[in-house]
Design a protein around this motif. Structure first.
Motif, PDB file in Angstrom:
ATOM      1  N   TRP A   1     -14.296  -1.904   4.392  1.00  0.00           N
ATOM      2  CA  TRP A   1     -15.145  -1.295   3.826  1.00  0.00           C
ATOM      3  C   TRP A   1     -15.795  -0.748   4.462  1.00  0.00           C
TER       4      TRP A   1
ATOM      5  N   PRO B   1     -11.282   2.979  -4.105  1.00  0.00           N
ATOM      6  CA  PRO B   1     -10.503   3.643  -4.175  1.00  0.00           C
ATOM      7  C   PRO B   1     -10.605   4.027  -5.446  1.00  0.00           C
ATOM      8  N   ILE B   2     -10.623   4.844  -6.762  1.00  0.00           N
ATOM      9  CA  ILE B   2     -10.200   5.542  -7.963  1.00  0.00           C
ATOM     10  C   ILE B   2      -9.960   6.476  -7.475  1.00  0.00           C
ATOM     11  N   ILE B   3      -9.775   7.420  -8.346  1.00  0.00           N
ATOM     12  CA  ILE B   3      -9.483   8.778  -8.056  1.00  0.00           C
ATOM     13  C   ILE B   3     -10.205   9.678  -8.870  1.00  0.00           C
ATOM     14  N   THR B   4     -11.480   9.978  -9.298  1.00  0.00           N
ATOM     15  CA  THR B   4     -12.038  10.918 -10.703  1.00  0.00           C
ATOM     16  C   THR B   4     -12.233  11.887 -10.120  1.00  0.00           C
TER      17      THR B   4
ATOM     18  N   PRO C   1     -11.766  15.626  -2.196  1.00  0.00           N
ATOM     19  CA  PRO C   1     -10.877  14.907  -2.355  1.00  0.00           C
ATOM     20  C   PRO C   1     -10.041  14.750  -0.863  1.00  0.00           C
ATOM     21  N   SER C   2     -10.483  13.621  -0.369  1.00  0.00           N
ATOM     22  CA  SER C   2     -10.031  12.967   1.055  1.00  0.00           C
ATOM     23  C   SER C   2      -9.735  11.740   1.457  1.00  0.00           C
ATOM     24  N   ALA C   3      -8.989  11.478   1.924  1.00  0.00           N
ATOM     25  CA  ALA C   3      -8.887   9.628   2.568  1.00  0.00           C
ATOM     26  C   ALA C   3     -10.687   9.347   3.173  1.00  0.00           C
ATOM     27  N   VAL C   4     -11.172  10.187   3.529  1.00  0.00           N
ATOM     28  CA  VAL C   4     -12.866  10.084   4.270  1.00  0.00           C
ATOM     29  C   VAL C   4     -13.840   9.216   3.035  1.00  0.00           C
TER      30      VAL C   4
ATOM     31  N   PHE D   1     -12.962   7.742   0.451  1.00  0.00           N
ATOM     32  CA  PHE D   1     -12.639   6.018  -0.474  1.00  0.00           C
ATOM     33  C   PHE D   1     -12.324   4.975   0.695  1.00  0.00           C
ATOM     34  N   VAL D   2     -12.842   3.587  -0.208  1.00  0.00           N
ATOM     35  CA  VAL D   2     -12.661   2.568   1.769  1.00  0.00           C
ATOM     36  C   VAL D   2     -10.924   2.632   1.549  1.00  0.00           C
ATOM     37  N   ASP D   3     -10.896   1.994   2.462  1.00  0.00           N
ATOM     38  CA  ASP D   3      -9.844   1.520   2.630  1.00  0.00           C
ATOM     39  C   ASP D   3      -8.944   0.520   1.758  1.00  0.00           C
ATOM     40  N   PRO D   4      -8.122   0.854   1.008  1.00  0.00           N
ATOM     41  CA  PRO D   4      -7.632   0.190  -0.324  1.00  0.00           C
ATOM     42  C   PRO D   4      -6.434  -0.865   0.040  1.00  0.00           C
ATOM     43  N   LEU D   5      -5.871  -1.063   1.377  1.00  0.00           N
ATOM     44  CA  LEU D   5      -4.811  -1.564   1.925  1.00  0.00           C
ATOM     45  C   LEU D   5      -5.177  -3.126   1.452  1.00  0.00           C
TER      46      LEU D   5
END
Lengths: 264, 120
Positions: B49, B56-59, B65-68, B70-74
């Motif tokens: 978190w 973690p949903i691309i809207t 748009p970068s990994a930063v 989103f929260v960690d989806p794994l």
């Protein structure tokens, strides 16, 4: 202290406190806070999963310095991604780590089978879930609620790669519909559920075998990923979500049906 | 905030462990096991978190748009697995408890015969 229950509680409390101290000490602190602070996902494996760049990031991941931005731009409307699911959790569950999901489905199947095996069949005439006659409101409302539950469950399974949801959530909603139908005294065809479960399990294996034959890895994506954000956009994520939804719904539904047929 | 979330999830897991050790009723032990599972799941989700990150949903609403972003989806995907396994464990445990109840007539873990001086 003479009361054995009190001494049991005190003993348990001491054990729990010791275990908690061990856990917190193992996690460690740095400057008053726990060591597992907020990390950026870019420094983890899941950074490559978010950027849909597992193939490109593979050399970097072994060196543990995957920090550079991926060259794949992803936004709604982008094409040709490694995985086209907008919901990144779905893309992990049903594509990158779908072998885990395969084991998860097998575990659910084993749990339902164990439940069936452990309890003997009911002997008397009363085969219903409840001993009392169902309410009038329940009897009249159950088919309507069942229809909506089926539609909602299939929708959640179908849209799992775009919105929160997926096969497991959709299957649980389908099973809830079956529960309401069974509670209202209606019969549900348990052979249909068994057939659905079998076919869904074999379809899961077929999707995996297609990846094995065509691309060389079990459960690898063989369907072209379309435009991100559209319904047919995610390769095998959509197919696997639908299959998992049907399988989980059938498994939990047969579990609910078995509750009425078993001696409890 | 992180410290609070970590501590509370671990405390929840410890409450589950305390219940599993201290209770003798099988249903209460099973409920304690579920509380322990909830604590561990919360811990795992908290591990990925971040306060300023998104779902973690691309809207289309996200700027960069970068990994930063989103929260960690794994961990969330792993917790989904954990929840389903918890369901399976609960199912089989309830069936076993039912068998135990039908055999012995009560839900309490009894001391065996040669320990008959023990507490009910």
């Amino acid at each position: 202290m003479n009361n054995p229950r009190t001494s049991r509680y005190i003993f348990s409390l001491i054990l729990t406190v010791l275990l908690g101290y061990a856990v917190f000490a193992a996690l460690g602190t740095q400057g008053g806070t726990l060591r597992f602070g907020p990390h950026s996902p870019t420094s983890r494996v899941s950074g490559a999963m978010i950027e849909k760049n597992i193939e490109g990031a593979r050399p970097n991941l072994t060196a543990k310095n995957h920090t550079g931005p991926s060259n794949v731009s992803f936004a709604p409307g982008s094409k040709g991604l490694e995985n086209g699911a907008a919901n990144i959790v779905s893309s992990i569950v049903a594509d990158y780590r779908s072998f885990d999901t395969f084991g998860e489905v097998l575990i659910l199947f084993a749990a339902v089978t164990g439940f069936m095996l452990l309890l003997p069949d009911k002997k008397g005439k009363n085969k219903g879930v409840t001993s009392e006659a169902p309410n009038f409101v329940l009897v009249k409302a159950a088919p309507i609620v069942f229809a909506f539950a089926m539609i909602t469950g299939i929708y959640i399974s179908f849209n799992g790669h775009l919105t929160p949801g997926g096969g497991f959530a959709g299957g649980a909603v389908i099973a809830t519909g079956i529960l309401i139908l069974v509670l209202s005294g209606n019969e549900f065809n348990s052979q249909l559920l068994s057939l659905t479960e079998t076919i869904a399990g074999m379809l899961f294996l077929a999707v995996g075998a297609a990846g094995l034959v065509l691309k060389g890895n079990f459960l690898q994506n063989v369907i072209p990923t379309g435009v991100l954000g559209y319904i047919f956009s995610s390769g095998i994520v959509l197919a696997l979500n639908l299959i998992i939804g049907l399988k989980v719904g059938a498994e939990l539904g047969s579990l609910i049906l078995a509750g009425g047929k078993k001696e409890i | 905030m992180f410290t609070i979330l970590y501590t509370l999830s671990l405390v929840l897991a410890l409450i589950g462990i305390f219940g599993m050790i201290s209770q003798k009723n099988l249903i209460k032990i099973l409920i304690s096991l579920n509380i322990l599972e909830t604590g561990v799941n919360l811990f795992l989700v908290t591990a990925g978190w971040s306060a300023e990150a998104n779902v973690p949903i691309i809207t289309g609403k996200l700027g960069l748009p970068s990994a930063v972003n989103f929260v960690d989806p794994l961990p969330q995907a792993l917790v989904l697995t954990s929840i389903v396994i918890g369901l399976g464990v609960t199912t089989v445990a309830l069936a076993l408890i039912l068998r135990y109840y039908r055999k012995t007539g009560n839900l309490t873990l009894e001391p065996s015969e040669f320990q008959s001086g023990g507490e009910r």
